[in-house]
Enzyme design. Structure first.
Site, PDB file in Angstrom:
ATOM      1  CE1 TYR A 162     -14.285  33.666  46.231  1.00 15.42           C
ATOM      2  CE2 TYR A 162     -14.448  31.771  47.692  1.00 15.42           C
ATOM      3  CZ  TYR A 162     -13.687  32.724  47.044  1.00 15.42           C
ATOM      4  OH  TYR A 162     -12.327  32.709  47.216  1.00 15.42           O
TER       5      TYR A 162
ATOM      6  CE1 TYR B  33      -4.348  30.139  46.076  1.00 12.96           C
ATOM      7  CE2 TYR B  33      -5.638  30.472  48.050  1.00 12.96           C
ATOM      8  CZ  TYR B  33      -5.143  30.944  46.856  1.00 12.96           C
ATOM      9  OH  TYR B  33      -5.438  32.201  46.451  1.00 12.96           O
ATOM     10  CG  PHE B  34      -6.775  23.025  51.762  1.00 17.50           C
ATOM     11  CD1 PHE B  34      -6.359  22.664  50.476  1.00 17.50           C
ATOM     12  CD2 PHE B  34      -7.758  22.281  52.360  1.00 17.50           C
ATOM     13  CE1 PHE B  34      -6.912  21.568  49.821  1.00 17.50           C
ATOM     14  CE2 PHE B  34      -8.312  21.174  51.729  1.00 17.50           C
ATOM     15  CZ  PHE B  34      -7.893  20.827  50.459  1.00 17.50           C
TER      16      PHE B  34
ATOM     17  CG  ASN C 200     -16.033  37.864  56.022  1.00 17.03           C
ATOM     18  OD1 ASN C 200     -16.945  38.182  56.775  1.00 17.03           O
ATOM     19  ND2 ASN C 200     -15.887  38.359  54.802  1.00 17.03           N
TER      20      ASN C 200
ATOM     21  CB  VAL D  84     -15.876  29.501  69.008  1.00 16.28           C
ATOM     22  CG1 VAL D  84     -15.700  28.087  68.457  1.00 16.28           C
ATOM     23  CG2 VAL D  84     -14.575  30.020  69.615  1.00 16.28           C
ATOM     24  CG  PHE D  85     -18.732  31.249  63.580  1.00 20.68           C
ATOM     25  CD1 PHE D  85     -19.325  32.207  64.397  1.00 20.68           C
ATOM     26  CD2 PHE D  85     -17.992  31.694  62.477  1.00 20.68           C
ATOM     27  CE1 PHE D  85     -19.176  33.573  64.130  1.00 20.68           C
ATOM     28  CE2 PHE D  85     -17.854  33.044  62.205  1.00 20.68           C
ATOM     29  CZ  PHE D  85     -18.435  33.989  63.037  1.00 20.68           C
TER      30      PHE D  85
ATOM     31  NE  ARG E 279     -13.213  25.402  57.238  1.00 22.71           N
ATOM     32  CZ  ARG E 279     -14.254  24.852  57.882  1.00 22.71           C
ATOM     33  NH1 ARG E 279     -14.096  23.752  58.600  1.00 22.71           N
ATOM     34  NH2 ARG E 279     -15.449  25.398  57.798  1.00 22.71           N
TER      35      ARG E 279
ATOM     36  CG  ASP F 167     -18.638  27.716  58.624  1.00 20.37           C
ATOM     37  OD1 ASP F 167     -18.184  28.139  57.546  1.00 20.37           O
ATOM     38  OD2 ASP F 167     -18.369  28.224  59.728  1.00 20.37           O
TER      39      ASP F 167
HETATM   40  C1  UD2 Z   1     -18.284  30.809  54.632  1.00 16.12           C
HETATM   41  C2  UD2 Z   1     -16.964  31.437  54.284  1.00 16.12           C
HETATM   42  O1  UD2 Z   1     -16.729  32.616  54.460  1.00 16.12           O
HETATM   43  N1  UD2 Z   1     -16.063  30.608  53.732  1.00 16.12           N
HETATM   44  C3  UD2 Z   1     -14.754  31.056  53.324  1.00 16.12           C
HETATM   45  C4  UD2 Z   1     -13.739  30.686  54.380  1.00 16.12           C
HETATM   46  O2  UD2 Z   1     -13.803  29.315  54.611  1.00 16.12           O
HETATM   47  P1  UD2 Z   1     -13.373  28.660  55.964  1.00 16.12           P
HETATM   48  O3  UD2 Z   1     -14.575  28.433  56.775  1.00 16.12           O
HETATM   49  O4  UD2 Z   1     -12.601  27.451  55.586  1.00 16.12           O
HETATM   50  O5  UD2 Z   1     -12.344  29.650  56.705  1.00 16.12           O
HETATM   51  P2  UD2 Z   1     -12.581  30.659  57.934  1.00 16.12           P
HETATM   52  O6  UD2 Z   1     -11.272  31.226  58.260  1.00 16.12           O
HETATM   53  O7  UD2 Z   1     -13.692  31.615  57.644  1.00 16.12           O
HETATM   54  O8  UD2 Z   1     -13.090  29.708  59.121  1.00 16.12           O
HETATM   55  C5  UD2 Z   1     -12.277  28.677  59.630  1.00 16.12           C
HETATM   56  C6  UD2 Z   1     -12.985  28.038  60.811  1.00 16.12           C
HETATM   57  O9  UD2 Z   1     -13.106  29.001  61.854  1.00 16.12           O
HETATM   58  C7  UD2 Z   1     -14.457  29.198  62.203  1.00 16.12           C
HETATM   59  N2  UD2 Z   1     -14.601  30.645  62.523  1.00 16.12           N
HETATM   60  C8  UD2 Z   1     -14.297  31.585  61.582  1.00 16.12           C
HETATM   61  C9  UD2 Z   1     -14.344  32.930  61.897  1.00 16.12           C
HETATM   62  C10 UD2 Z   1     -14.744  33.303  63.196  1.00 16.12           C
HETATM   63  O10 UD2 Z   1     -14.831  34.502  63.533  1.00 16.12           O
HETATM   64  N3  UD2 Z   1     -15.057  32.324  64.091  1.00 16.12           N
HETATM   65  C11 UD2 Z   1     -14.989  30.998  63.790  1.00 16.12           C
HETATM   66  O11 UD2 Z   1     -15.271  30.145  64.646  1.00 16.12           O
HETATM   67  C12 UD2 Z   1     -15.289  28.732  61.032  1.00 16.12           C
HETATM   68  O12 UD2 Z   1     -16.556  28.299  61.463  1.00 16.12           O
HETATM   69  C13 UD2 Z   1     -14.416  27.587  60.481  1.00 16.12           C
HETATM   70  O13 UD2 Z   1     -14.659  26.412  61.185  1.00 16.12           O
HETATM   71  O14 UD2 Z   1     -12.408  31.015  53.989  1.00 16.12           O
HETATM   72  C14 UD2 Z   1     -11.961  30.436  52.793  1.00 16.12           C
HETATM   73  C15 UD2 Z   1     -10.542  30.921  52.514  1.00 16.12           C
HETATM   74  O15 UD2 Z   1      -9.681  30.544  53.517  1.00 16.12           O
HETATM   75  C16 UD2 Z   1     -12.912  30.814  51.653  1.00 16.12           C
HETATM   76  O16 UD2 Z   1     -12.830  32.200  51.388  1.00 16.12           O
HETATM   77  C17 UD2 Z   1     -14.351  30.431  52.040  1.00 16.12           C
HETATM   78  O17 UD2 Z   1     -15.249  30.810  51.011  1.00 16.12           O
END
Ligand code: UD2
Length: 256
Positions: free
Chosen positions: A61, A89-90, A110, A129-130, A143, A210
């Protein structure tokens, strides 16, 4: 993987279609590219637009986002008629303030924010919490979350720039974010405050792929486009909660 391949061919199609135009200025804003994908593993923070891209993209991706930007850069340098803005965008969160339009992911979310909001509304038992052993303020992932209304305004601003009398020519990338990084624990706490509900959670292992932290420097968009994020974390949570509490089961009316 199949989804990524499909996405890629769809995007190639979308991008190549406007080349059949009539020679007037063509516009192709690309409203995607979250930083963990194009920027890969951050070499420094906050991430600026000049941070290297494509290095350390760990999944298909992410690579597809990087390839598309490269295609757009090539396209932009092939002819002066091209005027292209890439909006990097973030993490988009939040809902329309009316509570009528919100995020309703298929199946188990996700992303963090929709997961938290489904726990708050009682659809899921607890947030996982991952990881709490990252090198961050409290050990959880950090983030840069941006309200979707700010993101929408960012697109309008970019389109104005592309469609004005003197549009920029070539390729230009802009970060859209607030510039502030929030941890997973801070997100849970903020959502708990907005929803006035306790949000149970448990710490589990890190999610594969991550990174510890990702947040941007969005000053270029402010200087050159006149755009900056207006909404903070409280408002992101309040608006998400308004939609989620009005739409307990999302747009579908069955549990899955
Ligand atoms: C690996 C993955 O899918 N990455 C996607 C996710 O990145 P990101 O990891 O930036 O966003 P996210 O919302 O999946 O996670 C944000 C933070 O929350 C944590 N977390 C997330 C879900 C959960 O159930 N528990 C938890 O602890 C995660 O480890 C991270 O530290 O989203 C982005 C859009 O915003 C993009 O689509 C990325 O490709």
């Amino acid at each position: 993987m199949r989804e990524t391949t499909y996405l890629l061919s769809e995007q190639y199609h979308r991008i190549s279609k406007p080349t059949t135009g009539d020679g007037r200025v063509q516009t192709a804003p690309i409203p995607y590219s979250p930083p963990p994908t194009v920027y890969g593993l951050p070499q420094y923070l906050p991430l600026t637009e000049s941070h290297p891209t494509g290095q350390g993209c760990t999944n298909p991706y992410g690579k597809s986002k990087f390839f598309i930007e490269e295609m757009l850069k090539d396209l932009a340098s092939s002819s002066q008629k091209w005027s292209i803005i890439a909006l990097r965008y973030f993490n988009p969160v939040g809902s329309h303030p009316s509570g009528e339009i919100g995020e309703d992911p298929n199946g188990i979310p996700n992303n963090l924010m929709p997961y938290i909001s489904q726990v708050a509304v009682g659809r899921r038992k607890k947030v996982q919490v991952f990881g709490n052993d990252y090198d961050t303020k409290d050990g959880s992932g950090v983030r840069d979350y941006i309200h979707i209304m700010d993101l929408a305004q960012g697109h309008v601003t970019a389109l104005d720039k592309l469609l004005c009398d003197k549009p920029l020519s070539g390729f230009k990338a802009y970060n859209l974010g607030t510039g502030t990084g929030y941890s997973v624990f801070e997100m849970i706490e903020a959502f708990s405050k907005a929803s006035k509900r306790t949000i149970p959670y448990e710490v589990v292992g890190r999610r594969e792929g991550d990174i510890a932290s990702s947040y941007c420097d969005a000053s270029l968009a402010k200087t050159e486009l006149g755009w900056e994020a207006k909404y903070g974390l409280d408002r992101m949570c309040e608006d998400t909660w308004r939609w989620q509490s009005k739409n307990t089961l999302g747009y579908r009316k069955i549990f899955y």
